[in-house]
Motif scaffolding. Structure first.
Motif, PDB file in Angstrom:
ATOM      1  N   GLY A 142     -10.152 -39.094 -57.876  1.00 31.06           N
ATOM      2  CA  GLY A 142     -10.155 -38.291 -57.058  1.00 31.06           C
ATOM      3  C   GLY A 142     -11.545 -38.240 -56.041  1.00 31.06           C
ATOM      4  O   GLY A 142     -11.937 -37.206 -55.340  1.00 31.06           O
ATOM      5  N   ARG A 143     -12.187 -39.493 -55.868  1.00 33.68           N
ATOM      6  CA  ARG A 143     -13.337 -39.419 -55.313  1.00 33.68           C
ATOM      7  C   ARG A 143     -13.057 -39.257 -53.882  1.00 33.68           C
ATOM      8  O   ARG A 143     -13.862 -39.002 -52.983  1.00 33.68           O
ATOM      9  N   SER A 144     -11.811 -39.703 -53.278  1.00 38.47           N
ATOM     10  CA  SER A 144     -11.652 -39.711 -51.709  1.00 38.47           C
ATOM     11  C   SER A 144     -10.838 -38.498 -51.736  1.00 38.47           C
ATOM     12  O   SER A 144     -10.649 -37.976 -50.363  1.00 38.47           O
ATOM     13  N   LEU A 145     -10.750 -37.470 -52.596  1.00 38.50           N
ATOM     14  CA  LEU A 145      -9.711 -36.435 -52.319  1.00 38.50           C
ATOM     15  C   LEU A 145     -10.623 -35.259 -51.326  1.00 38.50           C
ATOM     16  O   LEU A 145     -10.141 -34.765 -50.219  1.00 38.50           O
ATOM     17  N   PRO A 146     -12.008 -35.159 -51.448  1.00 39.08           N
ATOM     18  CA  PRO A 146     -12.607 -34.192 -50.479  1.00 39.08           C
ATOM     19  C   PRO A 146     -12.372 -34.587 -48.919  1.00 39.08           C
ATOM     20  O   PRO A 146     -12.346 -33.898 -48.104  1.00 39.08           O
ATOM     21  N   GLY A 147     -12.516 -36.002 -48.839  1.00 39.01           N
ATOM     22  CA  GLY A 147     -12.511 -36.506 -47.299  1.00 39.01           C
ATOM     23  C   GLY A 147     -11.142 -36.444 -46.859  1.00 39.01           C
ATOM     24  O   GLY A 147     -10.925 -35.905 -45.771  1.00 39.01           O
ATOM     25  N   VAL A 148     -10.037 -36.526 -47.696  1.00 39.21           N
ATOM     26  CA  VAL A 148      -8.418 -36.508 -47.277  1.00 39.21           C
ATOM     27  C   VAL A 148      -8.412 -35.105 -47.034  1.00 39.21           C
ATOM     28  O   VAL A 148      -7.708 -34.513 -46.035  1.00 39.21           O
ATOM     29  N   THR A 154      -0.412 -32.905 -47.905  1.00 41.74           N
ATOM     30  CA  THR A 154      -1.354 -32.676 -48.770  1.00 41.74           C
ATOM     31  C   THR A 154      -0.964 -32.560 -50.284  1.00 41.74           C
ATOM     32  O   THR A 154      -1.581 -32.698 -51.232  1.00 41.74           O
ATOM     33  N   VAL A 155       0.241 -31.760 -50.540  1.00 38.41           N
ATOM     34  CA  VAL A 155       0.772 -31.599 -51.702  1.00 38.41           C
ATOM     35  C   VAL A 155       1.090 -32.906 -52.387  1.00 38.41           C
ATOM     36  O   VAL A 155       0.824 -33.300 -53.579  1.00 38.41           O
ATOM     37  N   ALA A 156       1.658 -33.901 -51.594  1.00 38.34           N
ATOM     38  CA  ALA A 156       1.964 -35.199 -52.009  1.00 38.34           C
ATOM     39  C   ALA A 156       0.694 -35.991 -52.316  1.00 38.34           C
ATOM     40  O   ALA A 156       0.757 -36.610 -53.210  1.00 38.34           O
ATOM     41  N   MET A 157      -0.321 -35.714 -51.750  1.00 34.99           N
ATOM     42  CA  MET A 157      -1.694 -36.471 -52.010  1.00 34.99           C
ATOM     43  C   MET A 157      -2.027 -35.865 -53.039  1.00 34.99           C
ATOM     44  O   MET A 157      -2.771 -36.901 -54.000  1.00 34.99           O
ATOM     45  N   ILE A 158      -2.178 -34.406 -53.502  1.00 32.96           N
ATOM     46  CA  ILE A 158      -2.784 -34.083 -54.621  1.00 32.96           C
ATOM     47  C   ILE A 158      -1.876 -34.438 -55.756  1.00 32.96           C
ATOM     48  O   ILE A 158      -2.342 -34.681 -57.101  1.00 32.96           O
ATOM     49  N   VAL A 159      -0.325 -34.479 -55.751  1.00 33.57           N
ATOM     50  CA  VAL A 159       0.359 -35.114 -56.592  1.00 33.57           C
ATOM     51  C   VAL A 159       0.054 -36.427 -57.014  1.00 33.57           C
ATOM     52  O   VAL A 159       0.021 -36.877 -58.205  1.00 33.57           O
ATOM     53  N   PHE A 160      -0.239 -37.318 -56.059  1.00 32.08           N
ATOM     54  CA  PHE A 160      -0.605 -38.532 -56.341  1.00 32.08           C
ATOM     55  C   PHE A 160      -1.790 -38.686 -57.225  1.00 32.08           C
ATOM     56  O   PHE A 160      -1.935 -39.625 -58.324  1.00 32.08           O
ATOM     57  N   ALA A 161      -2.720 -38.074 -56.646  1.00 27.36           N
ATOM     58  CA  ALA A 161      -4.323 -38.204 -57.318  1.00 27.36           C
ATOM     59  C   ALA A 161      -4.187 -37.639 -58.694  1.00 27.36           C
ATOM     60  O   ALA A 161      -4.617 -38.323 -59.624  1.00 27.36           O
ATOM     61  N   THR A 162      -3.419 -36.670 -58.948  1.00 29.23           N
ATOM     62  CA  THR A 162      -3.454 -35.868 -60.199  1.00 29.23           C
ATOM     63  C   THR A 162      -2.720 -36.919 -61.250  1.00 29.23           C
ATOM     64  O   THR A 162      -3.199 -36.975 -62.479  1.00 29.23           O
ATOM     65  N   ASN A 163      -1.657 -37.696 -60.713  1.00 33.31           N
ATOM     66  CA  ASN A 163      -0.927 -38.351 -61.578  1.00 33.31           C
ATOM     67  C   ASN A 163      -1.842 -39.741 -62.029  1.00 33.31           C
ATOM     68  O   ASN A 163      -1.864 -40.139 -63.086  1.00 33.31           O
ATOM     69  N   ALA A 164      -2.545 -40.020 -60.847  1.00 34.39           N
ATOM     70  CA  ALA A 164      -3.585 -41.265 -61.412  1.00 34.39           C
ATOM     71  C   ALA A 164      -4.404 -40.731 -62.234  1.00 34.39           C
ATOM     72  O   ALA A 164      -4.880 -41.419 -63.412  1.00 34.39           O
ATOM     73  N   GLY A 165      -5.208 -39.383 -62.210  1.00 32.89           N
ATOM     74  CA  GLY A 165      -6.057 -39.077 -63.036  1.00 32.89           C
ATOM     75  C   GLY A 165      -5.465 -39.004 -64.639  1.00 32.89           C
ATOM     76  O   GLY A 165      -6.231 -39.054 -65.562  1.00 32.89           O
TER      77      GLY A 165
END
Length: 296
Positions: A20-26, A182-193
């Motif tokens: 999730g480190r890149s999440l704020p920038g995206v 944005t939704v797709a990006m959050i889903v990807f980052a959450t699944n990675a977490g």
């Protein structure tokens, strides 16, 4: 004696998670693009209505400069004819300084402008309650006065309104596409977490932790990251908008109404970062709950 309850530290160390480190920038980039797209699309609605209003009751009459014939008497003759015409509410001749101001954005302040034979320009306002045959009015002026041309702005203003509507729809489409991205990006980052903390989540389930508790951990973590990114994105959009406004301030469009944001437009723009944060948190929560239910 009342004891203060200490806030329990989250059992999932999501702050140390690299996913999730890149999440704020995206999120910052997404919010900035959405705000700029919305800020460009919303004023086009009011501007299109203003352009239609101008074309509904306005005409411009140009009296060309002819060799050996003074322009001023021919302008006065055209003015007198217009003021006698039924349906004409007002006819006003522009001063040479006003005509020069209209030409300045294209010709600049060069010395050549002073030597040009400037035409006479008459602004005609029609009576909205009277039916005026614009073609007959133009033909009558041209037959009675040499070098007279009548410009009916309805044709090109109608095209301009159509273009503004298309650009407005494109702006809203861009905002919708950014929301989906944005939704797709959050889903990807959450699944990675979830994948990075799979063993910890299994232990939490063993000791009785519910799915809602685990989902809340991800929800608040993503909300904090998205909030940070939304603030940065809003600041970036404000800087870009300020730079564009400073550049456009030098442009003079005397025949076109200014495009301004209404209070409702401002509310819609400010709602973008707020909605982005809420959308990110809700998406993270539902993503976690859906993934955990599949494991059951």
């Amino acid at each position: 004696m009342i004891r203060r309850r200490r806030r329990q530290a989250p059992l999932l160390e999501l702050d140390r998670d690299s996913s999730g480190r890149s999440l704020p920038g995206v999120v910052a980039v997404m919010v900035a693009l959405a705000v700029l797209a919305m800020a460009g699309a919303l004023p086009l609605d009011s501007a299109g209505g203003s352009w239609d209003a101008i074309g509904a009751d306005r005409l411009l009459v140009q009296v060309d400069a002819l060799p050996g014939e003074p322009t001023a008497p021919r302008v006065e003759a055209a003015l007198a004819q217009l003021r006698r015409t039924p349906g004409v509410a007002a006819a006003t001749a522009l001063q040479p300084t006003e005509i020069a101001a209209l030409l300045r954005p294209w010709l600049g302040d060069a010395a050549l402008l002073q030597d040009l034979p400037l035409p006479g320009v008459i602004e005609v306002r029609l009576d909205g309650n009277a039916a005026v045959d614009r073609r007959a009015l133009a033909v009558g002026l041209q037959e009675a006065n040499a070098g007279v041309r009548v410009d009916d702005p309805r044709a090109w203003l109608t095209q301009l309104s159509a273009v503004s509507e298309s650009l407005r729809a494109l702006g809203f489409g861009v905002v919708a596409a950014i929301a989906l991205a944005t939704v797709a990006m959050i889903v990807f980052a959450t699944n990675a977490g979830l994948g990075n903390h799979q063993e910890t989540i299994a232990v939490l389930h063993t000791i009785g932790a519910r799915d809602q508790y685990i989902a809340a951990q991800f929800q608040w973590h993503v909300l904090g990251l998205a909030l940070r990114g939304a603030v940065i994105g809003l600041a970036l959009a404000a800087l870009v908008a300020f730079a564009v406004a400073e550049t456009a301030a030098d442009l003079q469009a005397a025949l076109l109404p200014p495009m301004r944001l209404s209070p409702v437009d401002w509310a819609g723009i400010i709602a973008i970062p707020v909605c982005s944060v809420v959308l990110a948190a809700v998406t993270a929560r539902f993503t976690v709950l859906r993934a955990l239910r599949r494991e059951v």
